[in-house]
Motif scaffolding. Structure first.
Motif: not given
Length: 204
Positions: A32-34, A93-95, A129-130, A134-136
């Motif tokens: 949902x967050x793309x 922008x934090x996740x 970095x995207x 994604x690695x995480x």
């Protein structure tokens, strides 16, 4: 009615596999967050496709949310053999990631284990970095499926961590022992210094 429901439950794994093969993969990956890359989607879908060919049919879902107030999946209380990895992207922008599991997997995903898994990917999820993010997420997914595979005694595959790797994350070294040793050394040093000082004064 019960017969119809049982038939539907038995048919679900086949439906999910067909969905993967036809490209309709939103059940296992709900971005949902793309923020998910194609590589992350493929890893999640391929592992779940393997799961749906097993007798147990476990599911590990990766879901991203866009500044959601509630992150717990609505169907969690009714789910079985299911793990949710939820990444909530805040306004700034934090996740923040969370792991939820169905009640039948609580023994594998205790509160402490979930905290340790999430702590291990904190730095990756905090990156700009995207690809790093994604690695995480991929590492978190691999850790979760490793625990699922251990629970069901599935053979290891390319998505599993080694026993040592998963153990280092789920059971990090206990810092209490070195801390206690350090305190003991300090205490012994202070006692020795005090004893030496007293003896020297008595000699005078």
């Amino acid at each position: 009615m019960k017969t119809a429901i049982n038939k539907l439950v038995r048919a679900l794994p086949l439906v999910l596999v067909l969905a993967l093969l036809t490209g309709a993969s939103s059940f296992f990956v709900q971005d949902n967050a793309g923020i998910l890359t194609k590589d992350t989607r493929q890893i999640v879908n391929r592992k779940n496709a393997k799961y749906q060919k097993s007798r147990q049919h476990p599911i590990v879902i990766v879901q991203t949310l866009d500044n959601a107030k509630k992150t717990q999946p609505s169907g969690l209380n009714y789910a079985q053999k299911t793990v949710y990895i939820v990444v909530n992207v805040q306004k700034d922008g934090s996740k923040k990631a969370n792991i939820y599991s169905s009640s039948d997997l609580h023994s594998q995903f205790t509160a402490q284990v979930r905290a340790n898994l999430l702590r291990s990917v904190e730095s990756d999820l905090a990156a700009d970095s995207k690809l790093t993010v994604n690695r995480g997420i991929q590492n978190l997914f691999k850790m979760c499926v490793t625990l699922v595979d251990q629970h069901f005694h599935f053979p290891k595959d390319e998505y599993d961590l080694s026993a040592d790797e998963i153990s280092r994350v789920t059971k990090p070294a206990d810092l209490r022992v070195p801390i206690m040793v350090g305190l003991l050394v300090v205490i012994i040093g202070l006692v020795t210094f005090w004893h030496f000082t007293v003896k020297r004064r008595l000699r005078r």
